[in-house]
Design a protein around this motif. Structure first.
Motif, PDB file in Angstrom:
ATOM      1  N   GLN A   1      -6.904  14.901  -8.290  1.00  0.00           N
ATOM      2  CA  GLN A   1      -6.963  13.690  -7.479  1.00  0.00           C
ATOM      3  C   GLN A   1      -5.717  12.845  -7.720  1.00  0.00           C
ATOM      4  OE1 GLN A   1     -10.526  11.589  -8.616  1.00  0.00           O
ATOM      5  NE2 GLN A   1     -11.769  12.567  -7.009  1.00  0.00           N
ATOM      6  N   LEU A   2      -5.249  12.237  -6.646  1.00  0.00           N
ATOM      7  CA  LEU A   2      -4.187  11.240  -6.727  1.00  0.00           C
ATOM      8  C   LEU A   2      -4.831   9.885  -6.458  1.00  0.00           C
ATOM      9  CD1 LEU A   2      -1.232  10.323  -6.902  1.00  0.00           C
ATOM     10  CD2 LEU A   2      -1.035  10.794  -4.438  1.00  0.00           C
ATOM     11  N   ARG A   3      -4.741   8.988  -7.440  1.00  0.00           N
ATOM     12  CA  ARG A   3      -5.410   7.690  -7.329  1.00  0.00           C
ATOM     13  C   ARG A   3      -4.373   6.564  -7.303  1.00  0.00           C
ATOM     14  NH1 ARG A   3     -10.222   7.987 -11.733  1.00  0.00           N
ATOM     15  NH2 ARG A   3      -8.445   8.166 -13.142  1.00  0.00           N
ATOM     16  N   PHE A   4      -4.794   5.446  -6.766  1.00  0.00           N
ATOM     17  CA  PHE A   4      -3.866   4.333  -6.534  1.00  0.00           C
ATOM     18  C   PHE A   4      -4.542   3.005  -6.848  1.00  0.00           C
ATOM     19  CE2 PHE A   4      -2.062   1.265  -3.312  1.00  0.00           C
ATOM     20  CZ  PHE A   4      -0.821   1.118  -3.913  1.00  0.00           C
TER      21      PHE A   4
ATOM     22  N   MET B   1       0.833  -1.192   0.000  1.00  0.00           N
ATOM     23  CA  MET B   1       0.000   0.000   0.000  1.00  0.00           C
ATOM     24  C   MET B   1       0.874   1.251   0.000  1.00  0.00           C
ATOM     25  SD  MET B   1      -2.974   1.386   0.139  1.00  0.00           S
ATOM     26  CE  MET B   1      -3.749   2.938   0.592  1.00  0.00           C
ATOM     27  N   VAL B   2       0.376   2.302  -0.605  1.00  0.00           N
ATOM     28  CA  VAL B   2       1.004   3.617  -0.548  1.00  0.00           C
ATOM     29  C   VAL B   2       0.135   4.507   0.335  1.00  0.00           C
ATOM     30  CG1 VAL B   2       1.539   5.701  -1.855  1.00  0.00           C
ATOM     31  CG2 VAL B   2       2.169   3.477  -2.776  1.00  0.00           C
ATOM     32  N   HIS B   3       0.740   5.096   1.371  1.00  0.00           N
ATOM     33  CA  HIS B   3       0.032   6.017   2.258  1.00  0.00           C
ATOM     34  C   HIS B   3       0.476   7.437   1.942  1.00  0.00           C
ATOM     35  CE1 HIS B   3      -1.540   2.790   4.836  1.00  0.00           C
ATOM     36  NE2 HIS B   3      -0.355   2.218   4.677  1.00  0.00           N
ATOM     37  N   VAL B   4      -0.477   8.344   1.919  1.00  0.00           N
ATOM     38  CA  VAL B   4      -0.187   9.739   1.608  1.00  0.00           C
ATOM     39  C   VAL B   4      -0.632  10.626   2.767  1.00  0.00           C
ATOM     40  CG1 VAL B   4      -0.715  11.675   0.068  1.00  0.00           C
ATOM     41  CG2 VAL B   4      -0.358   9.395  -0.874  1.00  0.00           C
ATOM     42  N   ASP B   5       0.284  11.465   3.233  1.00  0.00           N
ATOM     43  CA  ASP B   5      -0.045  12.471   4.243  1.00  0.00           C
ATOM     44  C   ASP B   5      -0.752  13.619   3.523  1.00  0.00           C
ATOM     45  OD1 ASP B   5      -0.177  14.438   6.146  1.00  0.00           O
ATOM     46  OD2 ASP B   5       1.948  14.367   6.696  1.00  0.00           O
ATOM     47  N   THR B   6      -2.062  13.638   3.624  1.00  0.00           N
ATOM     48  CA  THR B   6      -2.844  14.614   2.859  1.00  0.00           C
ATOM     49  C   THR B   6      -2.578  16.043   3.304  1.00  0.00           C
ATOM     50  OG1 THR B   6      -4.710  14.254   4.371  1.00  0.00           O
ATOM     51  CG2 THR B   6      -4.660  12.960   2.331  1.00  0.00           C
TER      52      THR B   6
ATOM     53  N   CYS C   1       6.125   6.767 -11.053  1.00  0.00           N
ATOM     54  CA  CYS C   1       5.664   5.379 -10.907  1.00  0.00           C
ATOM     55  C   CYS C   1       5.789   4.618 -12.227  1.00  0.00           C
ATOM     56  CB  CYS C   1       4.215   5.360 -10.440  1.00  0.00           C
ATOM     57  SG  CYS C   1       3.565   3.682 -10.200  1.00  0.00           S
ATOM     58  N   PRO C   2       6.581   3.540 -12.264  1.00  0.00           N
ATOM     59  CA  PRO C   2       6.782   2.804 -13.517  1.00  0.00           C
ATOM     60  C   PRO C   2       5.686   1.782 -13.809  1.00  0.00           C
ATOM     61  CG  PRO C   2       8.148   1.849 -11.813  1.00  0.00           C
ATOM     62  CD  PRO C   2       7.422   3.008 -11.179  1.00  0.00           C
ATOM     63  N   GLU C   3       4.809   1.541 -12.829  1.00  0.00           N
ATOM     64  CA  GLU C   3       3.829   0.464 -12.972  1.00  0.00           C
ATOM     65  C   GLU C   3       2.401   0.979 -13.118  1.00  0.00           C
ATOM     66  OE1 GLU C   3       5.417  -2.229 -13.270  1.00  0.00           O
ATOM     67  OE2 GLU C   3       7.303  -1.507 -12.423  1.00  0.00           O
ATOM     68  N   SER C   4       2.228   2.289 -13.226  1.00  0.00           N
ATOM     69  CA  SER C   4       0.894   2.908 -13.299  1.00  0.00           C
ATOM     70  C   SER C   4       0.047   2.555 -12.082  1.00  0.00           C
ATOM     71  CB  SER C   4       0.158   2.480 -14.580  1.00  0.00           C
ATOM     72  OG  SER C   4       0.866   2.902 -15.723  1.00  0.00           O
ATOM     73  N   ALA C   5       0.716   2.376 -10.945  1.00  0.00           N
ATOM     74  CA  ALA C   5      -0.019   2.151  -9.703  1.00  0.00           C
ATOM     75  C   ALA C   5      -0.572   3.477  -9.186  1.00  0.00           C
ATOM     76  CB  ALA C   5       0.886   1.504  -8.659  1.00  0.00           C
ATOM     77  N   LEU C   6       0.182   4.553  -9.373  1.00  0.00           N
ATOM     78  CA  LEU C   6      -0.271   5.890  -9.014  1.00  0.00           C
ATOM     79  C   LEU C   6      -0.669   6.628 -10.288  1.00  0.00           C
ATOM     80  CD1 LEU C   6       2.447   6.787  -6.374  1.00  0.00           C
ATOM     81  CD2 LEU C   6      -0.007   6.548  -5.922  1.00  0.00           C
ATOM     82  N   THR C   7      -1.869   7.186 -10.300  1.00  0.00           N
ATOM     83  CA  THR C   7      -2.368   7.898 -11.479  1.00  0.00           C
ATOM     84  C   THR C   7      -3.079   9.171 -11.037  1.00  0.00           C
ATOM     85  OG1 THR C   7      -4.498   6.724 -11.466  1.00  0.00           O
ATOM     86  CG2 THR C   7      -2.702   5.736 -12.744  1.00  0.00           C
TER      87      THR C   7
ATOM     88  N   ARG D   1      -7.865  -4.075  -7.286  1.00  0.00           N
ATOM     89  CA  ARG D   1      -7.902  -3.811  -8.725  1.00  0.00           C
ATOM     90  C   ARG D   1      -8.531  -2.454  -9.052  1.00  0.00           C
ATOM     91  NH1 ARG D   1      -8.561  -9.264  -8.050  1.00  0.00           N
ATOM     92  NH2 ARG D   1      -7.408 -10.613  -9.487  1.00  0.00           N
ATOM     93  N   GLN D   2      -9.093  -1.822  -8.063  1.00  0.00           N
ATOM     94  CA  GLN D   2      -9.825  -0.580  -8.298  1.00  0.00           C
ATOM     95  C   GLN D   2      -8.957   0.625  -7.981  1.00  0.00           C
ATOM     96  OE1 GLN D   2     -13.110  -1.155  -5.652  1.00  0.00           O
ATOM     97  NE2 GLN D   2     -14.091  -2.729  -6.934  1.00  0.00           N
ATOM     98  N   ALA D   3      -9.211   1.690  -8.696  1.00  0.00           N
ATOM     99  CA  ALA D   3      -8.500   2.942  -8.435  1.00  0.00           C
ATOM    100  C   ALA D   3      -9.158   3.644  -7.257  1.00  0.00           C
ATOM    101  CB  ALA D   3      -8.523   3.829  -9.670  1.00  0.00           C
TER     102      ALA D   3
END
Length: 697
Positions: free
Chosen positions: A590-593, A559-564, A577-583, A626-628
């Motif tokens: 919006q920052l999506r994962f 998981m990626v945690h973000v300090d909002t 991000c090389p894997e398109s995990a963060l978009t 699997r969901q953003a």
């Protein structure tokens, strides 16, 4: 193409008979097999008849492989011939009477087609050898090898019988550096001694005039004895071989082979380059290495063991290093950073495959054999074993060199009536080019196929970092299996050196729990796809259902945690991000994962200018993986001029706060609140107004 199986009980030393032949044939869908007693001698006619046609022939004997191959060559047969060992791997053990399912499995795997060919790496060696070491050691070997090879010698110290005859190029030096591989070595050294052996004529004038006897027939000055009277320089005269104040001390040369006789190897890699031999002072090893060296003249090739997909490589982005696992684990120094990606030197690669095992994204994959080829072999072994009524199968992954040799010794010692029991009936050996080439994707797939144990046999041929990497990967795999409620230890690392140790380790294996139904999926070329198939199957039949599993550090999921409060939604992490995990969201700030895509490489964490990102390794087993999902979002800022949304309120406020005191923005703070287009328009309008005012003045 059909397959003929030729099975021999090796002069009645294995409990194979007509009933065994019937059982084997049934498991192999080949009809009853005729088990013979002396296939390599009295009943060799059965083999010769089999190779007359075009059908593939599988011979259950490796002991007489050379004989069977020679006989086939004499008959000029076109039939493909395979060999498989069922003797030391099971027929010669205390449990041989119940080893029929394993024998059927080994025969079935041997009948599989060869993997598709892969690109090859070429070497061209002309036999130019550089012998390095002290004179007493290097000169005798240089003389012996010089009869068949083109030899040069680099002396690291004097002594010995001397270099009176100029029959071969001789150098001396220190600070020696060797780079390259078979057919393309580059050596460099410092000319440390005042006497240059390439210039010296061996006239002995310097020896005669030296009052301290600091010069011997190796034509090197012992600087500990020398008192710098320089009589030798005068005696050498116009020849100029002796120079105590030499400016140009760098020497270099190119060679095909290196014979390193120094006390400590010049190349300390666990897997040195092909063509480099370093026996040191060990005379027995010197002889053995010299014999190998003599055979390494000509053109050679090897498979290109790896395939690389740079698009999904998580090594680096924008000069920030993320995943360095392959570089750190490579024992041949074949992998280096290359900008945002890596570069693998195929000439240095020895095919250990450890890089593919630790690669979290699957950017590096093993190519010979491919994961799909190995997966098919393992699936065939386990399926045939089950069809032959075998229970609780264990896979013994071993190398084709030391590992295979250790298993062979164990089988022979068990057969000769010693205290060893031999390979258990349920343990199926799986020969690999290198044990480090197989990782968590294949292990979990094997458990899904019904393997109750995956035992990885390691010996002293594995580099220490390989063992460390395997232990780490085993920890991840076992964590997943245990969390899902599968009882027992499924993946074990066997570090053994003797047949006795191997015997004890194999008989100590306790079967782990496996899914109630064997999986039917195929191992794919893509590591994470195979992992997805395996984990889905394991979860479907899991004794304990879980939504998520905490994983140890280094796991390829998380998981990626973000300090909002700190995140400004600058989207630097998305670009890294090389894997398109963060978009991002093209319509909203919006920052999506997408957690399924994350490989925990850390590039987002290292790239974030606000240090707002942290990582947590885990395996999320719900559809949410699997969901953003939105990690952070903000109110969009609207341009104060055209009212078009751009950036975020927090970003603009931070920018205004940081730049308001900057001289470049004094009096123009409102421009920071404009979109890029309006900012340019405002600048041009201001410039125009300034120009008009200047004209009026």
């Amino acid at each position: 193409m059909s397959t003929q199986f030729k099975v021999c009980n090796c002069n009645h030393t294995m409990p194979l008979d007509a009933a065994s032949g019937t059982a084997l044939g049934k498991a192999l869908d080949a009809g009853p097999l005729n088990v013979v007693t002396q296939l390599c001698r009295r009943e060799v006619g059965a083999y010769l008849d089999a190779v007359e046609g075009v059908d593939q022939v599988v011979v259950a004997c490796t002991q007489e492989r050379a004989l069977f191959s020679e006989l086939a060559a004499q008959k000029q047969t076109v039939a493909p011939i395979r060999f498989v060992n069922i003797r030391e791997t099971g027929g010669w053990s205390a449990e041989a009477k119940t080893a029929t399912p394993k024998m059927a499995a080994l025969l079935a795997a041997a009948a599989l087609p060869d993997p598709e060919p892969v690109p090859t790496v070429e070497y061209d060696s002309g036999g130019q050898v550089l012998v390095i070491g002290p004179a007493s050691r290097a000169l005798p070997w240089a003389e012996r090898l010089g009869a068949q090879l083109e030899v040069s010698v680099l002396l690291t110290s004097g002594g010995g019988e001397g270099v009176q005859d100029r029959l071969l190029p001789a150098f001396s030096g220190a600070q020696i550096r060797i780079d390259g591989w078979l057919g393309a070595f580059k050596a460099s050294w410092q000319q440390a001694n005042p006497i240059d052996l390439e210039v010296c004529t061996r006239c002995n004038a310097c020896i005669e005039v030296c009052p301290e006897n600091a010069i011997d027939l190796t034509y090197q000055i012992d600087l500990d004895k020398c008192t710098s009277h320089r009589d030798c320089v005068k005696a050498c005269g116009a020849i100029g071989a002796i120079d105590f104040a030499r400016d140009d001390t760098m020497r270099k040369g190119e060679f095909d082979l290196i014979f390193d006789l120094c006390d400590a190897p010049l190349i300390t890699l666990h897997q040195p380059p092909q063509g480099y031999f370093a026996p040191g002072a060990n005379e027995a090893k010197q002889t053995g290495d010299a014999l190998q060296l003599l055979q390494m003249v000509g053109q050679f090739s090897k498979p290109k063991f790896f395939a690389y997909k740079e698009k999904i490589c998580a090594h680096s982005r924008n000069e920030q290093t993320g995943c360095n696992a392959c570089i750190e684990v490579c024992s041949a120094a074949a992998i280096t950073g290359d900008g945002n990606h890596i570069k693998v030197n195929p000439n240095l690669c020895v095919g250990c495959g450890a890089c593919t095992t630790v690669c979290p994204s699957g950017a590096l994959t093993y190519a010979w054999p491919r994961p799909s080829d190995l997966g098919l072999r393992i699936k065939t072994l386990l399926t045939t074993y089950a069809k032959a009524s075998g229970a609780q199968p264990a896979l013994l992954l071993h190398s084709q060199e030391h590992g295979a040799d250790l298993i062979g010794k164990l089988g022979r010692m068990a057969q000769t009536g010693g205290r060893l029991k031999g390979v258990p009936a349920r343990v199926i050996p799986v020969e690999l080019h290198h044990t480090a080439s197989v990782g968590i994707d294949v292990w979990l797939a094997a458990v899904s196929f019904g393997a109750t144990n995956i035992a990885i046999l390691t010996t002293d041929e594995e580099a220490p970092q390989y063992v460390t990497a395997l232990r780490s990967q085993i920890g991840i795999a076992q964590t997943i299996l245990t969390a899902l409620g599968y009882q027992g230890s499924h993946v074990q690392l066997l570090r053994v050196d003797t047949p006795q140790d191997l015997d004890n380790a194999l008989h100590a294996l306790q079967p782990g729990e496996v899914p109630a139904q064997r999986a039917t999926f195929h191992v794919t070329q893509e590591k994470r796809t195979t992992l997805e198939f395996a984990i889905e199957h394991l979860l479907k039949f899991a004794p304990q259902k879980k939504d998520e599993i905490p994983l140890p550090a280094g796991a390829p999921y998380g998981m990626v945690h973000v300090d909002t409060a700190a995140c400004t939604l600058c989207m630097s992490c998305v670009g890294a991000c090389p894997e398109s995990a963060l978009t991002d969201n093209p319509n909203l700030p919006q920052l999506r994962f997408i957690e399924k895509n994350c490989v925990q490489c850390g590039l987002c964490e290292k790239t974030c200018p606000e240090n707002a990102i942290t990582l947590t390794p885990r395996l999320l087993l719900t559809e949410r993986a699997r969901q953003a999902v939105v990690l952070n979002e903000a109110q969009p800022w609207h341009c104060i001029r055209c009212h078009k949304p751009f950036g975020t309120l927090q970003m603009i406020e931070n920018m205004v706060g940081k730049l308001s005191a900057h001289g470049a923005f004094a009096g123009n703070i409102d421009r920071l609140k404009m979109c890029p287009d309006c900012r340019v328009i405002d600048m041009m309008e201001n410039k125009r107004e300034t120009s008009i005012l200047d004209l009026k003045r």
